[in-house]
Design a protein around this motif. Structure first.
Motif, mmCIF file in Angstrom:
data_model
loop_
_atom_site.group_PDB
_atom_site.id
_atom_site.type_symbol
_atom_site.label_atom_id
_atom_site.label_comp_id
_atom_site.label_asym_id
_atom_site.label_seq_id
_atom_site.Cartn_x
_atom_site.Cartn_y
_atom_site.Cartn_z
ATOM 1 N N GLU A 274 0.781 -1.188 0.240
ATOM 2 C CA GLU A 274 0.095 0.223 0.292
ATOM 3 C C GLU A 274 1.025 1.273 0.031
ATOM 4 O OE1 GLU A 274 -3.794 -0.193 -0.205
ATOM 5 O OE2 GLU A 274 -3.145 -2.127 -0.133
ATOM 6 N N THR A 275 2.214 1.304 0.063
ATOM 7 C CA THR A 275 3.425 2.124 -0.073
ATOM 8 C C THR A 275 3.572 3.156 -1.004
ATOM 9 O OG1 THR A 275 4.371 1.021 2.023
ATOM 10 C CG2 THR A 275 5.263 3.353 0.801
ATOM 11 N N LYS A 276 3.036 4.543 -1.510
ATOM 12 C CA LYS A 276 2.499 4.664 -2.510
ATOM 13 C C LYS A 276 3.143 6.360 -2.012
ATOM 14 C CE LYS A 276 -0.320 1.935 -4.521
ATOM 15 N NZ LYS A 276 0.931 1.171 -5.409
ATOM 16 N N MET A 277 4.581 6.233 -2.933
ATOM 17 C CA MET A 277 5.502 7.712 -2.952
ATOM 18 C C MET A 277 5.295 8.757 -4.179
ATOM 19 S SD MET A 277 7.647 6.948 0.197
ATOM 20 C CE MET A 277 8.845 8.751 0.320
ATOM 21 N N SER A 278 5.771 10.117 -3.960
ATOM 22 C CA SER A 278 5.529 10.568 -5.402
ATOM 23 C C SER A 278 7.290 10.505 -5.905
ATOM 24 C CB SER A 278 4.948 11.883 -5.200
ATOM 25 O OG SER A 278 5.689 12.386 -4.234
ATOM 26 N N GLY A 279 7.379 10.551 -7.190
ATOM 27 C CA GLY A 279 8.988 10.517 -7.101
ATOM 28 C C GLY A 279 9.503 9.332 -6.945
ATOM 29 N N GLY A 280 8.609 7.823 -7.448
ATOM 30 C CA GLY A 280 9.206 6.445 -7.108
ATOM 31 C C GLY A 280 8.296 5.201 -7.544
ATOM 32 N N GLY B 3 9.291 6.693 -16.348
ATOM 33 C CA GLY B 3 9.743 6.984 -15.692
ATOM 34 C C GLY B 3 9.292 7.756 -14.313
ATOM 35 N N ALA B 4 9.602 8.924 -14.018
ATOM 36 C CA ALA B 4 9.043 10.013 -13.157
ATOM 37 C C ALA B 4 10.153 10.789 -12.650
ATOM 38 C CB ALA B 4 8.417 8.635 -11.811
ATOM 39 N N MET B 5 9.134 12.479 -12.399
ATOM 40 C CA MET B 5 9.577 13.006 -11.984
ATOM 41 C C MET B 5 9.962 13.090 -10.722
ATOM 42 S SD MET B 5 10.472 15.398 -13.845
ATOM 43 C CE MET B 5 10.683 17.129 -13.299
ATOM 44 N N ILE B 6 10.772 13.035 -9.875
ATOM 45 C CA ILE B 6 11.250 13.426 -8.185
ATOM 46 C C ILE B 6 10.835 14.625 -7.059
ATOM 47 C CG2 ILE B 6 13.009 13.167 -6.655
ATOM 48 C CD1 ILE B 6 14.288 11.219 -7.893
ATOM 49 N N THR B 7 10.875 15.687 -8.295
ATOM 50 C CA THR B 7 10.810 17.045 -7.906
ATOM 51 C C THR B 7 10.154 17.534 -9.476
ATOM 52 O OG1 THR B 7 12.970 17.144 -6.950
ATOM 53 C CG2 THR B 7 11.190 19.176 -6.898
ATOM 54 N N THR B 8 8.526 18.198 -9.166
ATOM 55 C CA THR B 8 8.116 17.877 -10.040
ATOM 56 C C THR B 8 8.569 19.862 -10.982
ATOM 57 O OG1 THR B 8 6.516 19.603 -9.094
ATOM 58 C CG2 THR B 8 5.422 17.581 -9.351
ATOM 59 N N GLY C 82 15.871 16.626 -10.384
ATOM 60 C CA GLY C 82 14.845 16.329 -11.121
ATOM 61 C C GLY C 82 14.195 15.116 -11.425
ATOM 62 N N ASP C 83 14.861 13.981 -11.729
ATOM 63 C CA ASP C 83 14.450 12.826 -11.734
ATOM 64 C C ASP C 83 14.993 12.023 -11.514
ATOM 65 O OD1 ASP C 83 16.387 12.931 -13.831
ATOM 66 O OD2 ASP C 83 15.111 12.282 -15.560
ATOM 67 N N GLY C 84 14.681 10.342 -11.773
ATOM 68 C CA GLY C 84 16.056 9.235 -11.230
ATOM 69 C C GLY C 84 17.038 8.678 -12.783
ATOM 70 N N ALA C 85 16.763 7.548 -12.674
ATOM 71 C CA ALA C 85 18.068 7.169 -13.845
ATOM 72 C C ALA C 85 17.198 6.277 -15.153
ATOM 73 C CB ALA C 85 19.142 6.217 -13.262
ATOM 74 N N LEU C 86 18.268 6.039 -15.605
ATOM 75 C CA LEU C 86 18.085 5.705 -16.706
ATOM 76 C C LEU C 86 18.631 4.386 -17.328
ATOM 77 C CD1 LEU C 86 17.478 6.143 -19.835
ATOM 78 C CD2 LEU C 86 19.542 5.770 -20.733
ATOM 79 N N GLY C 87 18.786 3.635 -16.071
ATOM 80 C CA GLY C 87 19.614 2.327 -15.751
ATOM 81 C C GLY C 87 18.011 1.837 -15.206
ATOM 82 N N SER C 88 17.351 2.163 -14.369
ATOM 83 C CA SER C 88 16.310 1.628 -13.816
ATOM 84 C C SER C 88 15.080 2.251 -13.810
ATOM 85 C CB SER C 88 16.717 2.243 -11.955
ATOM 86 O OG SER C 88 16.847 2.995 -12.195
ATOM 87 N N ARG C 89 14.824 2.958 -15.324
ATOM 88 C CA ARG C 89 13.648 3.222 -16.005
ATOM 89 C C ARG C 89 12.902 4.556 -14.790
ATOM 90 N NH1 ARG C 89 13.559 -2.005 -17.281
ATOM 91 N NH2 ARG C 89 14.713 -3.200 -19.683
ATOM 92 N N GLY C 90 14.145 5.186 -14.142
ATOM 93 C CA GLY C 90 13.379 5.874 -13.435
ATOM 94 C C GLY C 90 13.405 7.512 -13.742
ATOM 95 N N ALA C 91 14.069 7.615 -15.341
ATOM 96 C CA ALA C 91 14.809 8.618 -15.782
ATOM 97 C C ALA C 91 13.171 9.410 -16.386
ATOM 98 C CB ALA C 91 15.866 8.366 -17.058
ATOM 99 N N ALA C 92 12.493 10.227 -16.065
ATOM 100 C CA ALA C 92 11.276 11.432 -16.306
ATOM 101 C C ALA C 92 11.448 11.172 -18.481
ATOM 102 C CB ALA C 92 10.582 12.240 -16.204
ATOM 103 N N MET C 93 10.584 10.649 -19.068
ATOM 104 C CA MET C 93 10.521 10.234 -20.745
ATOM 105 C C MET C 93 9.144 11.073 -20.787
ATOM 106 S SD MET C 93 13.938 9.121 -20.965
ATOM 107 C CE MET C 93 13.477 9.762 -22.860
#
Length: 544
Positions: free
Chosen positions: A181-187, A322-327, A299-310
């Motif tokens: 149930e854990t939900k967090m923006s940016g990840g 991916g996702a923005m860590i900071t909008t 701003g976002d995560g990394a490409l290798g973990s597919r966390g980079a915001a595309m």
């Protein structure tokens, strides 16, 4: 004949002088790349009180000055003290205390290393870093199944090499309070069949980090000293520490002030309310060895973990953006606050969506600023039409070995069109006028010669590919050396005190066993550091 006559005149004039000028150090018999505005070379220079007193040729300097010490370079190459413009000093030191998983070729090898570590250390909490599933035959993210079997009662946390993903076991999830149930923006907490797999991407990792055992002061000092030793051995005299908390910055300052740490630091303050409240209200902190005037934002995560915001889904995983860590809205509010405080903003941006968000915010907030020198850290995948937003106000800070680490799989991940805007260092240089170079260690290796080679040849250490990866985006050797010295210093507002071997600047320099500006390009990575000097004092020698 004319040269001999000239030297005789110098000898007669200077030897007739009543007293020679006292100085601390003569460096002679070297090929010195000064990296001044003309990119001149020299053979010798004089140091007094930790600064360059004169640069020239050996005979006239030896006649003019009386030296306390002489360093004979025996024909070797000397460059200004090398600057790593993006790194993680404390993280590097921590790798010496934890399970080092860099270079593992399978998840089984990861597990074997963890088992061996625990047999030796019997740690209450097993912490490691360095795995990269892209280097494995089976390029899938691991799960916690094996970790649960091996360590049912001991928490385990293993970060991916880029620091933007983590595999943990059930005990670590339990301690962190992480559930399905854990939900967090940016990840994201990765689920399978509705249950956590143990894989965490970006923001939820913070919950795990908060459960790590508290570090003692003695351990923190050991971490910093271990990291400093590695840096000095690699010829670094300044490190841009990309994200440090108040405790670490103050500890570094105290060690430097007490003479317990020689390395110079440009410390980017980690973006947290506690850090911002303290440093932005305090203002710029500047000593000869420490400069605190910037904030590091993700701003976002990394490409290798597919966390980079595309902007569009990943080519190898439909539906994943991916996702923005900071909008972008949060970036704008931060930028206004940072600009008002007179600080520099340095923002991590990997994906094309993250880069345009950062560039738009910078462009708007900096319109009335005269010399902000704000940086986009990584500037990894930039839509070609967005490159024009880089300027003398907005600088690219890139890591050339990221290109040669990612080149095997990057196009599969983002596709043949988006790769045209990726790792485009020459394009960024042409737009902004400078490009700042670093490693992002411990994500990549510390060795700056690997940075130099990747920037120039665009090849890995096996000299692959033969023609270089997107070779048109390679830098010249002169541009690369500037990016590791004077341009890096400029990006730190320190170009008047370091980054070149010129009169009045700190006597920070690195001695190399070969001339990286002229040798055959594929031999650059085997270049060795013979000595590192800070303030004219030898802080590392390969002969020790």
């Amino acid at each position: 004949m004319n040269k001999l006559y000239y030297l005789l005149i110098i000898f007669v004039v200077i030897s007739c002088a009543p007293n020679k000028i006292e100085a601390d150090l003569l460096v002679k018999n070297a090929k010195v790349y000064t990296v001044n505005s003309l990119f001149d070379t020299a053979k010798a220079f004089v140091v007094k009180d930790g600064k360059i007193l004169e640069v020239g040729i050996k005979p006239e300097l030896e006649l003019k000055y009386k030296f306390k010490d002489v360093y004979d370079a025996n024909g070797m190459t000397i460059v200004p003290g090398l600057i790593d413009a993006h790194a993680h000093l404390f993280g590097l030191g921590m790798t010496q205390q934890q399970v080092n998983l860099v270079g593992t070729k399978s998840y089984q090898e990861v597990l074997d290393k963890v088992i061996a570590f625990q047999k030796e250390k019997n740690a209450a909490y097993i912490i490691g870093r360095g795995w990269d599933q892209n280097d494995w035959d089976i390029k899938e993210f691991p799960t916690k199944v094996e970790l649960d079997s091996l360590f049912p009662d001991t928490p385990v946390s293993l970060r991916r090499v880029d620091g933007h993903a983590m595999i943990v076991n059930s005990k670590a999830l339990e301690l962190a309070g992480i559930t399905s149930e854990t939900k967090m923006s940016g990840g994201e907490v990765i689920l399978r069949d509705g249950k956590p797999t143990g894989l965490l991407v970006d923001s939820p990792m913070k919950l795990v980090g908060e459960t790590f055992p508290e570090m003692t002061l003695e351990a923190a000092i050991r971490v910093l000293k271990d990291a400093e030793t590695i840096c000095l051995e690699n010829g670094l005299t300044t490190v841009n520490d990309a994200g440090a908390d108040k405790m670490v910055i103050e500890l570094i300052d105290s060690l430097q002030q007490a003479g317990g740490m020689s390395l110079r630091l440009y410390s980017m303050v980690s973006n947290s309310e506690e850090n911002l409240d303290y440093f932005l209200n305090k203002g710029i902190i500047k000593t000869d060895r420490l400069n605190v005037r910037s904030v590091k934002v993700y701003g976002d995560g990394a490409l290798g973990s597919r966390g980079a915001a595309m902007r569009k889904p990943y080519s190898d995983q439909p539906g994943q953006f991916g996702a923005m860590i900071t909008t972008e809205a949060e970036l704008k509010e931060l930028a206004k606050r940072i600009a008002t405080a007179g600080y520099q903003m340095n923002t991590h941006a990997i994906g094309d969506s993250a880069n345009i968000s950062v560039l738009r915010v910078y462009d708007e907030v900096l319109k009335n600023e005269t010399d902000p020198r704000w940086k986009v850290e990584h500037a990894q995948i930039v839509t070609p039409s967005d490159v024009a937003l880089f300027s003398e106000k907005i600088l690219p800070s890139v890591q050339p070995t990221h290109a040669t680490s990612d080149m095997y799989w990057a196009e599969d991940r983002i596709g043949s069109e988006r790769i045209k805007g990726a790792y485009s260092y020459k394009t960024l240089l042409n737009e902004s006028g400078i490009v700042v170079l670093g490693t992002d260690f411990p994500v990549e290796q510390v060795n700056p010669m690997f940075t130099f080679y990747a920037a120039v040849a665009r090849k890995d250490l096996e000299h692959y590919p033969e023609e270089g990866f997107r070779k048109e985006e390679g830098l010249t050797r002169e541009e690369t050396l500037k990016g590791m010295t004077i341009w890096a210093a400029y990006s730190n507002f320190e170009e008047n005190e370091k980054g070149s071997i010129e009169v009045g600047k700190f006597a920070d320099f690195t001695v190399l066993d070969r001339d990286i500006m002229t040798i055959e390009v594929d031999s650059i990575p085997t270049t060795k550091v013979l000595a590192t000097f800070i303030n004219g004092k030898k802080v590392f020698s390969s002969s020790n």
